[in-house]
Design a protein around this motif. Structure first.
Motif, PDB file in Angstrom:
ATOM      1  N   GLY A 126       0.793  -1.230   0.000  1.00 44.24           N
ATOM      2  CA  GLY A 126       0.000   0.000   0.000  1.00 44.24           C
ATOM      3  C   GLY A 126       0.821   1.275   0.000  1.00 44.24           C
ATOM      4  N   TRP A 127       2.130   1.170  -0.278  1.00 47.59           N
ATOM      5  CA  TRP A 127       2.993   2.350  -0.151  1.00 47.59           C
ATOM      6  C   TRP A 127       2.627   3.452  -1.130  1.00 47.59           C
ATOM      7  CZ3 TRP A 127       6.277   4.463  -3.827  1.00 47.59           C
ATOM      8  CH2 TRP A 127       6.555   3.679  -4.954  1.00 47.59           C
ATOM      9  N   ARG A 128       2.155   3.109  -2.310  1.00 52.19           N
ATOM     10  CA  ARG A 128       1.798   4.152  -3.281  1.00 52.19           C
ATOM     11  C   ARG A 128       0.607   4.984  -2.791  1.00 52.19           C
ATOM     12  NH1 ARG A 128       4.547   3.885  -8.000  1.00 52.19           N
ATOM     13  NH2 ARG A 128       5.567   1.909  -8.523  1.00 52.19           N
ATOM     14  N   ALA A 129      -0.355   4.312  -2.169  1.00 52.19           N
ATOM     15  CA  ALA A 129      -1.509   5.033  -1.624  1.00 52.19           C
ATOM     16  C   ALA A 129      -1.076   5.961  -0.489  1.00 52.19           C
ATOM     17  CB  ALA A 129      -2.558   4.040  -1.124  1.00 52.19           C
ATOM     18  N   LYS A 130      -0.177   5.466   0.370  1.00 51.15           N
ATOM     19  CA  LYS A 130       0.325   6.308   1.460  1.00 51.15           C
ATOM     20  C   LYS A 130       1.110   7.491   0.915  1.00 51.15           C
ATOM     21  CE  LYS A 130       0.625   5.734   5.422  1.00 51.15           C
ATOM     22  NZ  LYS A 130      -0.132   6.385   6.527  1.00 51.15           N
ATOM     23  N   GLN A 131       1.876   7.259  -0.141  1.00 52.24           N
ATOM     24  CA  GLN A 131       2.645   8.342  -0.731  1.00 52.24           C
ATOM     25  C   GLN A 131       1.715   9.398  -1.328  1.00 52.24           C
ATOM     26  OE1 GLN A 131       5.131   7.710  -4.356  1.00 52.24           O
ATOM     27  NE2 GLN A 131       6.846   8.236  -3.006  1.00 52.24           N
ATOM     28  N   PHE A 132       0.647   8.949  -1.985  1.00 51.21           N
ATOM     29  CA  PHE A 132      -0.316   9.895  -2.560  1.00 51.21           C
ATOM     30  C   PHE A 132      -1.014  10.686  -1.460  1.00 51.21           C
ATOM     31  CE2 PHE A 132      -4.401  10.930  -4.740  1.00 51.21           C
ATOM     32  CZ  PHE A 132      -3.861  11.729  -5.745  1.00 51.21           C
ATOM     33  N   GLN A 133      -1.259  10.032  -0.335  1.00 52.80           N
ATOM     34  CA  GLN A 133      -1.853  10.727   0.815  1.00 52.80           C
ATOM     35  C   GLN A 133      -0.931  11.846   1.290  1.00 52.80           C
ATOM     36  OE1 GLN A 133      -2.116   8.467   4.561  1.00 52.80           O
ATOM     37  NE2 GLN A 133      -4.212   9.207   4.784  1.00 52.80           N
ATOM     38  N   SER A 134       0.361  11.585   1.336  1.00 51.03           N
ATOM     39  CA  SER A 134       1.326  12.622   1.724  1.00 51.03           C
ATOM     40  C   SER A 134       1.334  13.758   0.719  1.00 51.03           C
ATOM     41  CB  SER A 134       2.731  12.017   1.840  1.00 51.03           C
ATOM     42  OG  SER A 134       2.788  11.062   2.869  1.00 51.03           O
ATOM     43  N   PHE A 135       1.232  13.412  -0.560  1.00 47.85           N
ATOM     44  CA  PHE A 135       1.190  14.421  -1.613  1.00 47.85           C
ATOM     45  C   PHE A 135      -0.022  15.342  -1.432  1.00 47.85           C
ATOM     46  CE2 PHE A 135      -0.600  15.343  -5.912  1.00 47.85           C
ATOM     47  CZ  PHE A 135       0.317  16.316  -6.283  1.00 47.85           C
ATOM     48  N   ILE A 136      -1.189  14.766  -1.135  1.00 46.70           N
ATOM     49  CA  ILE A 136      -2.383  15.581  -0.893  1.00 46.70           C
ATOM     50  C   ILE A 136      -2.173  16.481   0.314  1.00 46.70           C
ATOM     51  CG2 ILE A 136      -4.834  15.528  -0.272  1.00 46.70           C
ATOM     52  CD1 ILE A 136      -5.055  12.902  -1.831  1.00 46.70           C
ATOM     53  N   ASP A 137      -1.571  15.950   1.371  1.00 44.07           N
ATOM     54  CA  ASP A 137      -1.284  16.759   2.562  1.00 44.07           C
ATOM     55  C   ASP A 137      -0.424  17.975   2.203  1.00 44.07           C
ATOM     56  OD1 ASP A 137      -2.691  15.056   4.186  1.00 44.07           O
ATOM     57  OD2 ASP A 137      -0.939  13.977   4.933  1.00 44.07           O
ATOM     58  N   ILE A 138       0.555  17.763   1.337  1.00 47.63           N
ATOM     59  CA  ILE A 138       1.446  18.855   0.929  1.00 47.63           C
ATOM     60  C   ILE A 138       0.657  19.922   0.176  1.00 47.63           C
ATOM     61  CG2 ILE A 138       3.354  19.453  -0.621  1.00 47.63           C
ATOM     62  CD1 ILE A 138       4.580  16.706   0.132  1.00 47.63           C
ATOM     63  N   LEU A 139      -0.186  19.512  -0.765  1.00 48.04           N
ATOM     64  CA  LEU A 139      -0.986  20.475  -1.528  1.00 48.04           C
ATOM     65  C   LEU A 139      -1.938  21.252  -0.616  1.00 48.04           C
ATOM     66  CD1 LEU A 139      -1.950  18.554  -4.811  1.00 48.04           C
ATOM     67  CD2 LEU A 139      -0.105  20.213  -4.455  1.00 48.04           C
TER      68      LEU A 139
END
Length: 263
Positions: A126-139
């Motif tokens: 699930g690392w890609r989903a977690k990474q995308f979650q971090s990306f949304i947090d940054i935006l």
């Protein structure tokens, strides 16, 4: 991605994507076409597409380390009200590219970027989903910083024009037919001022802005989907395949087919 550099001089470069740079270690000079910034560890910089820039080490004996995030505007389509999160990247005269390290927003971005790098390094399920979650947090943090700046601006000056609402609308509807008159009405300014203010904010005319958004979205789909070139052209708002091919080649220097084969 994490990067390291020790250059103190270099030609500026630009991307066809939006960029977020999180400085991790040692002081850097962020060189833009018309100004320089002294970057400190923890500082965050955002850059629009086609904005020439470069980050350089102030001291070659102290190489800089940073996390660089590149993304296409079309990626926010899957995020609720994602188009709003792009507004800071297209509001050049409303928002500084620098979010200083002492800002709570920069600190939150720094933490989220570190988590995204960690997920890629570990590659747990699930690392890609977690990474995308971090990306949304940054935006989201960038957008909250931007809205705070706008509120301070409105408290001290005249209210921000409706131009940014126009840009938000265009970001969320760029693949649809776009008439200028309704946009001018939304801006609450006269036609001549509308075009002037739009170019002041984005450095582009409204038609150039829409065209670039469509082409950037097409590049993203060419790189990340198996859709046909015809499907992509129409999905991104082009109503003629020959016109799409012509515009894409002028923009990218390659035909859509050539771009896809290289990708």
């Amino acid at each position: 991605m994490s990067k390291t550099g020790r250059l103190t001089e270099h030609e500026t470069h630009l991307h066809y994507a939006l960029e977020i740079s999180v400085l991790l270690e040692n002081d850097a000079k962020y060189h833009l076409i018309d100004r320089d910034y002294h970057g400190k560890p923890g500082d965050v910089f955002i850059f629009r597409p086609f904005e020439p820039h470069w980050n350089l080490a102030l001291d070659p004996a102290k190489p800089i380390q940073w996390t660089m995030i590149l993304f296409s505007p079309s990626i926010v389509r899957s995020i609720p009200e994602g188009h709003k999160l792009l507004t800071p990247f297209y509001a050049a005269d409303q928002f500084s590219p620098l979010i200083p390290a002492q800002s709570p927003y920069a600190q939150a971005i720094h933490k989220a970027a570190g988590q995204a790098v960690f997920e890629e390094q570990q590659q747990l399920p699930g690392w890609r989903a977690k990474q995308f979650q971090s990306f949304i947090d940054i935006l989201v943090q960038i957008y909250r910083c931007y809205t705070e700046v706008q509120q301070d601006h409105e408290a001290q000056h005249e209210p921000t024009p409706h131009m940014l609402q126009v840009i938000e609308y265009m970001l969320s509807h760029f693949s649809e037919p776009m008439e200028m008159e309704p946009l001018i009405e939304r801006s609450h300014v006269r036609k001549t001022m509308f075009y002037k203010r739009f170019k002041d904010i984005t450095s582009l005319t409204p038609n150039e802005f829409i065209n670039r958004l469509r082409l950037q979205s097409a590049m993203h789909l060419l790189d990340n989907s198996e859709k046909s070139i015809t499907e992509i052209a129409f999905e991104c708002g082009f109503h003629s395949l020959s016109y799409f091919n012509k515009q894409f080649k002028e923009f990218r220097g390659l035909s859509p087919r050539e771009h896809r084969s290289r990708a």
